[in-house]
Design a protein around this motif. Structure first.
Motif, PDB file in Angstrom:
ATOM      1  N   TRP A  65      14.359 -19.273 -43.167  1.00 20.30           N
ATOM      2  CA  TRP A  65      13.646 -18.711 -44.321  1.00 20.30           C
ATOM      3  C   TRP A  65      12.144 -18.824 -44.080  1.00 20.30           C
ATOM      4  N   ILE A  72      16.943 -22.122 -53.761  1.00 21.65           N
ATOM      5  CA  ILE A  72      15.691 -22.141 -54.516  1.00 21.65           C
ATOM      6  C   ILE A  72      15.045 -20.758 -54.567  1.00 21.65           C
ATOM      7  N   ASN A  73      14.878 -20.128 -53.396  1.00 23.73           N
ATOM      8  CA  ASN A  73      14.148 -18.857 -53.318  1.00 23.73           C
ATOM      9  C   ASN A  73      14.943 -17.692 -52.739  1.00 23.73           C
ATOM     10  N   HIS A  74      15.872 -17.960 -51.832  1.00 24.73           N
ATOM     11  CA  HIS A  74      16.482 -16.898 -51.034  1.00 24.73           C
ATOM     12  C   HIS A  74      18.003 -16.867 -51.170  1.00 24.73           C
ATOM     13  N   LYS A  95       8.529 -19.455 -45.613  1.00 25.92           N
ATOM     14  CA  LYS A  95       8.059 -20.225 -46.756  1.00 25.92           C
ATOM     15  C   LYS A  95       7.284 -19.337 -47.696  1.00 25.92           C
ATOM     16  N   LYS A  96       7.439 -19.611 -48.990  1.00 27.99           N
ATOM     17  CA  LYS A  96       6.723 -18.847 -50.007  1.00 27.99           C
ATOM     18  C   LYS A  96       5.428 -19.517 -50.347  1.00 27.99           C
ATOM     19  N   THR A 110      15.821 -16.388 -58.597  1.00 31.14           N
ATOM     20  CA  THR A 110      14.898 -16.671 -59.689  1.00 31.14           C
ATOM     21  C   THR A 110      15.561 -17.698 -60.602  1.00 31.14           C
ATOM     22  N   GLU A 111      14.809 -18.181 -61.531  1.00 32.86           N
ATOM     23  CA  GLU A 111      15.349 -19.207 -62.420  1.00 32.86           C
ATOM     24  C   GLU A 111      16.562 -18.663 -63.176  1.00 32.86           C
ATOM     25  N   SER A 142      14.624  -6.314 -56.751  1.00 29.22           N
ATOM     26  CA  SER A 142      14.329  -7.278 -55.695  1.00 29.22           C
ATOM     27  C   SER A 142      15.392  -7.286 -54.598  1.00 29.22           C
ATOM     28  N   GLU A 176      16.112 -12.206 -54.098  1.00 24.98           N
ATOM     29  CA  GLU A 176      15.336 -13.406 -54.411  1.00 24.98           C
ATOM     30  C   GLU A 176      16.062 -14.210 -55.476  1.00 24.98           C
ATOM     31  N   THR A 225      22.173 -19.274 -48.669  1.00 25.91           N
ATOM     32  CA  THR A 225      21.064 -19.436 -49.601  1.00 25.91           C
ATOM     33  C   THR A 225      20.349 -20.748 -49.318  1.00 25.91           C
ATOM     34  N   ASP A 226      19.108 -20.847 -49.792  1.00 32.84           N
ATOM     35  CA  ASP A 226      18.427 -22.141 -49.768  1.00 32.84           C
ATOM     36  C   ASP A 226      18.494 -22.777 -51.155  1.00 32.84           C
TER      37      ASP A 226
END
Length: 190
Positions: free
Chosen positions: A187, A148-150, A189-190, A88-89, A65, A86, A145-146
Motif C-alpha cells: 500500500w 484502515i485505508n485500502h 502511504k496516505k 472510509t469510516e 471511489s 477506499e 485490505t489494510d
C-alpha cells in the motif's frame, strides 16, 4: 450335413478373437512457462507483482471511489479483475460483506468453495482467497485490505463456458499468480 456343421464350427472358431480391451484414460498435457514476475505500474495507491505472461495492465474507472485494473492472459483466455475501493469510516464491514457475498453467489454451480486466510503483518495486508471448484463462472476470488485505508478485491474469469475439467490446468496456473498478487501488495502511504 457334415459339411454344413464343419463350416459353421470353423466359422465360430475362426470368428472368435481376442476380446476388445478398453483404452486407458488419457490426460491432456499442458505446459505453461515459468512465471516471471515484475512490479506492475498501476495508477492506484498500491503496487503488486504481475506475471510477464499477461498483457499490459488496463485501468478501468468506475463510479465514485471505485477503480479497477484488468490483468489479461490472452494465451490462457482469462482475465483477473481487480477492484480497488477506499476504506472510509464505517464502510469496511459492507466491503467485506460484498466481497464474501460475491463469492457465495457461485454456490449454485460450485462443487466446493474453500477459503484460505491471508495475513502479512509486516506489509499490513490481510485478506481471504476463495478457491471455487466445479463449473462456476469464476474459479478464484479474493480480497485484501489494510483495514484502515485500502480495500482490493479480485476475481478470475475465463472467456469460455465454465467446464471445470477443461480449464483446471489454466486455473491452477493462475491461482499461483493470484497468490503472488496477494503476497506482493504494498500500500502507498496516505
Amino acid at each position: 450335413m457334415k459339411r454344413l456343421i464343419a463350416l459353421l464350427l470353423s466359422l465360430v472358431l475362426l470368428g472368435c478373437g481376442d476380446d476388445p480391451l478398453p483404452k486407458p484414460n488419457a490426460f491432456l498435457r499442458l505446459e505453461y512457462p515459468n512465471a516471471d514476475y515484475k512490479t506492475a505500474p498501476v495508477p492506484l495507491p498500491f503496487t503488486f507483482d504481475k506475471n510477464e505472461l499477461s498483457s499490459p495492465i488496463k485501468t478501468v474507472k468506475s463510479s465514485g471511489s471505485t477503480k479497477g485494473v484488468n490483468i489479461k492472459y490472452p494465451s490462457l483466455k482469462a482475465t483477473i479483475y481487480l477492484t480497488y475501493k477506499e476504506v472510509t469510516e464505517g464502510n469496511l464491514d459492507s466491503l467485506l460483506r460484498d466481497a464474501q457475498n460475491l463469492t457465495q453467489k457461485h454456490t449454485i454451480k460450485a462443487d466446493e468453495i474453500s477459503s484460505n486466510l491471508f495475513e502479512n503483518d509486516e506489509a499490513r495486508v490481510y485478506g481471504m482467497l476463495y478457491e471455487i471448484g466445479g463449473d462456476a463462472a469464476s474459479q478464484s476470488q479474493f480480497y485484501v485490505t489494510d483495514s484502515i485505508n485500502h480495500f482490493l478485491s479480485g476475481s478470475l474469469y475465463f472467456y469460455a463456458k465454465p467446464n471445470y475439467d477443461s480449464i483446471f490446468p489454466a486455473s491452477e496456473y493462475l491461482k499461483k499468480d493470484i497468490k503472488r498478487i496477494m503476497e506482493s501488495i504494498r500500500w502507498q502511504k496516505k
